[in-house]
Each structure stands twice: as structure tokens, then as C-alpha cells.
Design an enzyme around this catalytic site. Structure first.
Site, PDB file in Angstrom:
ATOM      1  N   HIS A  39       5.353   3.272  -8.544  1.00  0.00           N
ATOM      2  CA  HIS A  39       6.255   2.246  -8.928  1.00  0.00           C
ATOM      3  C   HIS A  39       6.248   2.032 -10.445  1.00  0.00           C
ATOM      4  CE1 HIS A  39       7.544  -2.206  -9.009  1.00  0.00           C
ATOM      5  NE2 HIS A  39       8.156  -1.781  -7.913  1.00  0.00           N
ATOM      6  N   SER A  46      12.456  -5.829  -8.143  1.00  0.00           N
ATOM      7  CA  SER A  46      11.856  -4.985  -9.220  1.00  0.00           C
ATOM      8  C   SER A  46      12.708  -4.093 -10.278  1.00  0.00           C
ATOM      9  CB  SER A  46      10.866  -3.918  -8.695  1.00  0.00           C
ATOM     10  OG  SER A  46       9.730  -4.483  -7.776  1.00  0.00           O
ATOM     11  N   ASP A  75       2.443  -2.600 -14.534  1.00  0.00           N
ATOM     12  CA  ASP A  75       2.610  -2.328 -13.303  1.00  0.00           C
ATOM     13  C   ASP A  75       1.656  -1.357 -12.772  1.00  0.00           C
ATOM     14  OD1 ASP A  75       4.051  -1.029 -11.082  1.00  0.00           O
ATOM     15  OD2 ASP A  75       5.791  -2.144 -11.877  1.00  0.00           O
TER      16      ASP A  75
END
Length: 400
Positions: A94, A257, A60
Site C-alpha cells: 500500500h 488513499s 504507511d
């Protein structure tokens, strides 16, 4: 009891019940106790395991290891962005959110993960948004994770599926399969739009994950299709809604996600309780204990069903089956090229009294789903025949 007293007692009982319900709902809506902890009976799971001994690679935007809830849970990792700053740098937030959903311990105002004693291997491939060479980065990341000992890979990212993507990822996915690694990837959040097929979730060897809401149904924007194998919660999940310096909150969305991270965390819990299992066995019990509709068939919205690690860990459900038989992707795994075996060294005199110590290639073959003793048997047979034939020729020469 008079009617007035009965009415008063009933009113008080209802008020108490509503207050208790309200308190429970409020507790379930905090980053330290999100709603799905109750749905999955996670606190009961923690009486058996918290994910110890399992490493989950998070591919990520990096993972900020300074957050209190992740302290001591984040390994060194690697940064393969164009301008590397280290895998513990996360300007986007994120990747840190995903790592915390897996391994956070809820310290302070932080996020409570479902496998708080698992470890995170951060692999930074983006700084926020996709890049032209993302498939090459994902390929390098998957290979690094597999060769670094991660048992599970979580990819809460996606891009358009095309031939270049498939080709770039082919070798890395083969390596991951041969190392016995489970890979989860987000199916995408385009279900209300064109519902475009998203990679890497759509590639062979990867478990595509869809998102469900509190009601157990697919969230309308969760991309659907043949790539969806499992689903897990993706609505009202903990996140850092501002920057990572502030407190965590409950985000109204979350999408595939978050669902992917929770599926990976669920696998970590199951594998931690059953460390002797192979990836095939972990996947098999995840698939055959998943919560699904009454007809028990796979569909394009939640795949084989909603992940329920509690059914495996608390209730003891699920048959792990054959450790070497993949529950899905059988044809793909059957076609994988097995790890190369080393060439014999002619100068070395074999010692018949002891077996040679296995090299790295032999160890890889021993733990691979596709490993087979056949190459070694054939190699040993060839060596024996070579010695026998050579001895016979020497005997003929001397006899002559």
C-alpha cells in the site's frame, strides 16, 4: 460529390474519430498514463515543474525503493513498527502504491506519478492493517517527518476518531505546524456505511481528502463530513494489483488513499514552482483554485473543491495572500504554544558589536508560522536594563 461518396466520407471520418477516441481512452487507462493526467493537464504542468526540491513523507506500510519508477527518489526514512525491518520493506504494497502515485516516473511497466522529481521520505508504521497503538505511531511519524525536513506529509490511513487519538497526536501536530508542514490524510471509505468520522483526517491541522471519480463527483463510498477540505481522483488509479514484483495495473477502485497521495503530489508541484511560499500560501491557492459547484460554497462531500494544480501552475491563478495567515485552522494555530527560546547564559559577556548566531530554537522560530520577534526583543530589553541598573549601583557605591 455524390450522395454515396458523401456518406462514405462521413463514415470514414466518424470511424477515424472513434478510433482516435478509443486510442486516447486506452492510453488514458494505463498505469503510465492514468485518466487524471489529462484532467489536471499534468503534462503541461511538467513544462514548468515536476516537483523538484520537495520532500513528501509517506506514512504507511513502507516503500519498496527497488521499483524502477522510484529509483533514486526514496530517502532512508524510518521503521517504527513493533518489529522493524526498515522503511524500504513493504510486505503490504500500500505504501509503495501511494509513493508511486506521487513520485513514480512510469519506467517500464511502473506507475507514473504526478510529481516525478519530488522525493519520498518513507515512514513505516504498519505491516498491513491498524494496530492498537497506531495513534502513538502516527504521532512519532509526524514528528520525525517534520524534523527531517519534509514539507508535505501524506497519510493514506485512518482509524476511529476518539479523545485518545486527539491527545496522542496533539504535540506532533503542533510541531508540524511550527515547522510549516502541510499534512494530508484520507477521509475514509465508509460513505456507504456508517460514515464514521475518521482520524487523523478529522484532527485540527490536517487536510482531510475525499475521493472523486471520472465524472468529477464524489465516489459513493468516500466518507463525507466536516473533516473533508479537498477532493482529488480516487477511481481507476494505478496500483500493483498483485505483488510488487509484477507489472502495475489500473485498479477499479482506489478510494481516499489514492486521492490523498494525489493531493499531496499536487501540493508538491505547486510548492516546487513557488519555493518561497509558506504552507499557508500553498494551501490558500489550492483552496481558492479548487474546482467546485457553481454556488462556490464548501460542502461535506468534496470540501472546498477538487484539487487543480494546473490552474495555479499553468494558468497562474490563485492569490497566495499573507504568508503568516492560515487559510483554515486559524483559531487552532493561534492557540499553539510557540517554540521555546533558550535561557540567557549569565557567564557570557555580550558582544554589542555583532548579533549572536541563532541556535536551532531561533531558526525554528524564524521559520514558524507562529514565530514572533517579541521574546527576543523582551530578552534584549531585559539584558540592557540589567547592565544599566548594575552600572548605576556600582557608580553609587563608588561615589559613596
Amino acid at each position: 460529390m455524390t450522395p454515396t461518396r458523401r456518406a462514405l466520407a462521413t463514415t470514414l471520418a466518424l470511424t477515424a474519430a472513434l478510433a482516435a477516441t478509443s486510442a486516447t481512452a486506452q492510453a488514458a487507462d494505463t498505469p503510465q498514463h492514468p485518466w487524471y493526467l489529462d484532467t489536471m493537464r499534468v503534462e503541461e504542468i511538467w513544462e514548468h515543474t515536476k516537483g523538484e526540491g520537495i520532500t513528501v513523507a509517506v506514512i504507511d506500510s513502507g516503500v519498496d525503493s527497488t521499483l524502477p519508477e522510484l529509483e533514486g527518489r526514496v530517502l532512508e526514512g524510518i521503521d517504527i513498527t513493533a518489529s522493524p525491518q526498515g522503511a524500504h520493506v513493504d510486505s503490504d504494497g500500500h505504501g509503495t502504491d501511494m509513493a508511486a502515485l506521487i513520485a513514480g516516473n512510469g519506467t517500464g511497466q511502473g506507475i507514473q506519478g504526478i510529481a516525478p522529481e519530488s522525493e519520498i521520505l518513507p515512514i513505516r508504521v504498519t505491516t498491513g492493517g491498524m494496530t492498537a497503538d497506531i495513534s502513538g505511531r502516527w504521532s512519532e511519524a509526524v514528528e520525525f517527518a517534520a524534523e527531517s525536513g519534509a514539507q508535505i506529509i501524506s497519510i493514506s490511513q485512518g482509524s476511529v476518531h476518539d479523545e485518545v487519538m486527539r491527545r496522542d497526536m496533539e504535540e506532533a501536530l503542533t510541531i508540524a505546524a511550527q515547522h510549516g508542514v502541510i499534512i494530508f490524510a484520507a477521509s475514509g471509505n465508509d460513505g456507504e456505511g456508517a460514515n464514521t468520522l475518521s482520524a487523523p483526517a478529522s484532527l485540527d491541522g490536517i487536510i482531510g481528502v475525499g475521493a472523486i471519480g471520472r465524472d468529477g463527483d464524489r465516489i459513493s463510498y468516500s466518507t463525507y463530513g466536516p473533516q473533508v477540505a479537498l477532493a482529488s481522483p480516487g477511481q481507476d488509479v494505478p496500483s500493483y494489483c498483485g505483488d510488487l514484483a509484477g507489472p502495475a495495473c489500473i485498479r477499479e477502485g482506489g478510494g481516499t488513499s489514492a486521492a490523498t497521495a494525489l493531493a499531496a503530489g499536487s501540493a508538491a508541484l505547486i510548492w516546487s514552482q513557488n519555493p518561497e511560499w509558506t504552507k499557508n500560501q500553498v494551501l490558500r491557492v489550492m483552496l481558492n483554485t479548487a474546482e467546485r459547484s457553481d454556488d462556490q460554497r464548501r460542502d461535506d462531500f468534496t470540501g472546498y473543491g477538487i484539487v487543480r494544480p494546473d490552474r495555479v501552475i499553468v494558468d497562474g491563478e490563485g492569490d497566495p495572500g499573507d504568508p503568516d495567515s492560515p487559510p483554515i485552522f486559524r483559531d487552532w494555530e493561534a492557540g499553539l504554544v510557540p517554540p521555546a527560546t533558550p535561557e540567557p547564559t549569565p557567564e557570557t559577556t555580550p558582544d554589542d558589536s555583532a548579533e549572536p548566531a541563532p541556535g536551532p530554537e531561533a531558526e525554528a522560530a524564524a521559520t514558524s508560522d507562529d514565530s514572533s520577534p517579541l521574546p527576543w526583543i523582551l530578552g534584549g530589553t531585559a539584558a540592557v536594563l540589567f547592565v544599566a541598573v548594575t552600572g548605576w549601583l556600582l557608580f553609587r557605591r563608588r561615589a559613596a
